[in-house]
Design a protein around this motif. Structure first.
Motif, short mmCIF file in Angstrom:
data_model
loop_
_atom_site.label_atom_id
_atom_site.label_comp_id
_atom_site.label_asym_id
_atom_site.label_seq_id
_atom_site.Cartn_x
_atom_site.Cartn_y
_atom_site.Cartn_z
N LEU A 189 0.83 -1.21 0.00
CA LEU A 189 0.00 0.00 0.00
C LEU A 189 0.87 1.26 0.00
CD1 LEU A 189 -2.81 1.23 0.06
CD2 LEU A 189 -2.76 1.06 2.55
N LYS A 190 1.91 1.24 0.81
CA LYS A 190 2.80 2.41 0.85
C LYS A 190 3.48 2.61 -0.50
CE LYS A 190 5.52 4.68 4.23
NZ LYS A 190 5.88 4.71 5.61
N ARG A 191 3.86 1.50 -1.15
CA ARG A 191 4.47 1.60 -2.48
C ARG A 191 3.46 2.17 -3.48
NH1 ARG A 191 6.91 -3.74 -4.56
NH2 ARG A 191 8.32 -3.34 -2.85
N LEU A 192 2.21 1.70 -3.41
CA LEU A 192 1.18 2.20 -4.32
C LEU A 192 0.92 3.69 -4.10
CD1 LEU A 192 -1.37 -0.76 -4.28
CD2 LEU A 192 0.00 0.01 -6.22
N GLU A 193 0.90 4.10 -2.85
CA GLU A 193 0.64 5.51 -2.53
C GLU A 193 1.71 6.44 -3.07
OE1 GLU A 193 0.24 5.32 1.71
OE2 GLU A 193 -1.90 4.84 1.62
N SER A 194 2.91 5.90 -3.31
CA SER A 194 4.01 6.73 -3.81
C SER A 194 3.99 6.86 -5.34
CB SER A 194 5.36 6.16 -3.35
OG SER A 194 5.63 4.96 -4.04
N LEU A 195 3.09 6.13 -6.00
CA LEU A 195 3.03 6.17 -7.46
C LEU A 195 2.42 7.46 -7.97
CD1 LEU A 195 1.69 2.57 -8.22
CD2 LEU A 195 4.05 3.39 -8.47
N GLY A 210 -1.62 8.77 -12.23
CA GLY A 210 -2.04 8.02 -13.41
C GLY A 210 -1.65 6.55 -13.32
N VAL A 211 -0.45 6.31 -12.82
CA VAL A 211 0.02 4.93 -12.65
C VAL A 211 -0.80 4.25 -11.56
CG1 VAL A 211 2.01 3.49 -12.01
CG2 VAL A 211 2.34 5.50 -13.45
N PHE A 212 -1.09 4.98 -10.48
CA PHE A 212 -1.91 4.43 -9.41
C PHE A 212 -3.29 4.04 -9.93
CE2 PHE A 212 -4.99 4.68 -5.99
CZ PHE A 212 -4.40 3.88 -5.01
N ALA A 213 -3.88 4.90 -10.77
CA ALA A 213 -5.21 4.60 -11.34
C ALA A 213 -5.15 3.34 -12.18
CB ALA A 213 -5.71 5.78 -12.17
N THR A 214 -4.07 3.15 -12.94
CA THR A 214 -3.91 1.95 -13.75
C THR A 214 -3.82 0.71 -12.85
OG1 THR A 214 -2.77 3.18 -15.47
CG2 THR A 214 -2.47 0.79 -15.48
N ALA A 241 -6.47 -2.29 -12.75
CA ALA A 241 -5.98 -3.65 -13.02
C ALA A 241 -6.34 -4.58 -11.87
CB ALA A 241 -4.48 -3.64 -13.26
N SER A 242 -6.34 -4.09 -10.64
CA SER A 242 -6.65 -4.94 -9.49
C SER A 242 -8.11 -5.41 -9.51
CB SER A 242 -6.36 -4.21 -8.18
OG SER A 242 -7.32 -3.19 -7.95
N CYS A 243 -8.96 -4.63 -10.17
CA CYS A 243 -10.37 -5.01 -10.27
C CYS A 243 -10.64 -5.95 -11.42
CB CYS A 243 -11.25 -3.76 -10.43
SG CYS A 243 -11.16 -2.64 -9.03
N VAL A 244 -9.78 -5.90 -12.44
CA VAL A 244 -9.98 -6.72 -13.63
C VAL A 244 -9.67 -8.19 -13.34
CG1 VAL A 244 -9.16 -7.13 -15.99
CG2 VAL A 244 -9.54 -4.81 -15.19
N GLY A 245 -8.70 -8.43 -12.47
CA GLY A 245 -8.31 -9.80 -12.15
C GLY A 245 -6.83 -10.00 -12.35
N ARG A 246 -6.38 -11.22 -12.09
CA ARG A 246 -4.95 -11.50 -12.15
C ARG A 246 -4.41 -11.55 -13.57
NH1 ARG A 246 -3.87 -16.42 -8.21
NH2 ARG A 246 -1.83 -16.17 -9.17
N ARG A 247 -5.25 -11.91 -14.53
CA ARG A 247 -4.82 -11.99 -15.93
C ARG A 247 -5.77 -11.21 -16.81
NH1 ARG A 247 -2.59 -18.05 -17.03
NH2 ARG A 247 -1.09 -17.99 -15.34
N SER A 295 -3.44 -6.80 -22.64
CA SER A 295 -2.91 -5.45 -22.56
C SER A 295 -3.90 -4.41 -23.09
CB SER A 295 -1.58 -5.34 -23.30
OG SER A 295 -1.75 -5.69 -24.66
N GLU A 296 -4.75 -4.84 -24.02
CA GLU A 296 -5.75 -3.91 -24.56
C GLU A 296 -6.69 -3.39 -23.49
OE1 GLU A 296 -5.28 -7.06 -26.00
OE2 GLU A 296 -4.01 -6.31 -27.60
N VAL A 297 -6.93 -4.22 -22.48
CA VAL A 297 -7.82 -3.79 -21.39
C VAL A 297 -7.25 -2.59 -20.67
CG1 VAL A 297 -8.84 -4.49 -19.17
CG2 VAL A 297 -8.80 -6.10 -21.08
N VAL A 298 -5.95 -2.62 -20.37
CA VAL A 298 -5.29 -1.52 -19.70
C VAL A 298 -5.23 -0.29 -20.60
CG1 VAL A 298 -3.15 -0.74 -18.60
CG2 VAL A 298 -3.94 -3.07 -18.24
N CYS A 299 -4.96 -0.52 -21.87
CA CYS A 299 -4.84 0.60 -22.81
C CYS A 299 -6.20 1.26 -23.10
CB CYS A 299 -4.23 0.10 -24.13
SG CYS A 299 -2.53 -0.42 -23.93
#
Length: 181
Positions: free
Chosen positions: A149-155, A158-162, A166-172, A175-179
């Protein structure tokens, strides 16, 4: 898979490694149960690694292992040598190693992540005299989740939002989903 393993084991013994079995889904459990039932007489050894708070009992079907070796964390007197392998010649005191051991239970992964976080925050530094811990009474995170969490908070936002998306989409995911956002 069983056919391939059986064929390969005719010419030489095989070691099949299933790492991080605590993350195994229902399909992997089913496949492993099938393999375990059908490779009994073959020259195949299956090595399963799992992190479990309740032993292998909560890692079915791996609980049926012939041999189970439960590994604990590093002992308190092994913390300083472990840290020295990461930061050669680091100057650390007993207070810090005791606190780090207590906070992590001696888990090497957790210790390394905390030290990486501390280095990024300027709490582990290298100067002319070598590596050192700036504040031996540094407030250590209580869980690996706290470190993440601390690492994520330092992002960057825009990177944090990605990462959040991604955490809601699932483990796999593709790449088009992220883009797409």
């Amino acid at each position: 898979l069983l056919e391939i393993l059986n064929d390969k084991s005719k010419t030489r013994p095989l070691l099949l490694v299933i790492d991080d079995a605590h993350w195994a889904d229902e399909f992997l459990h089913f496949a492993c149960e099938y393999l375990f039932r059908n490779i009994i007489n073959e020259r195949i050894v299956v090595l399963v690694t799992a992190h479990s708070r309740n032993g292998l009992d909560d890692c079915q079907p791996f609980a049926k292992a012939d041999v189970a070796i439960e590994l604990g964390g590093l002992k308190k007197d092994s913390v300083a040598p472990f840290i020295d392998t990461l930061y050669n010649g680091i100057n650390i005191g007993e207070t810090f190693t005791d606190n780090l051991h207590t906070a992590t239970g001696g888990n090497p992964f957790f210790m390394k992540e905390i030290l990486n976080m501390m280095e990024k925050e300027g709490q582990v530094v290298c100067d002319d005299s070598g590596w050192k811990v700036v504040d031996e009474n540094y407030c250590l995170p209580e869980t690996v989740s706290d470190v993440v969490l601390k690492r994520l908070e330092s992002l960057d936002p825009g990177v944090f939002a990605t990462a959040e998306y991604a955490s809601c989409v699932g483990r796999r995911f593709e790449s088009e989903v992220v883009c797409s956002f």
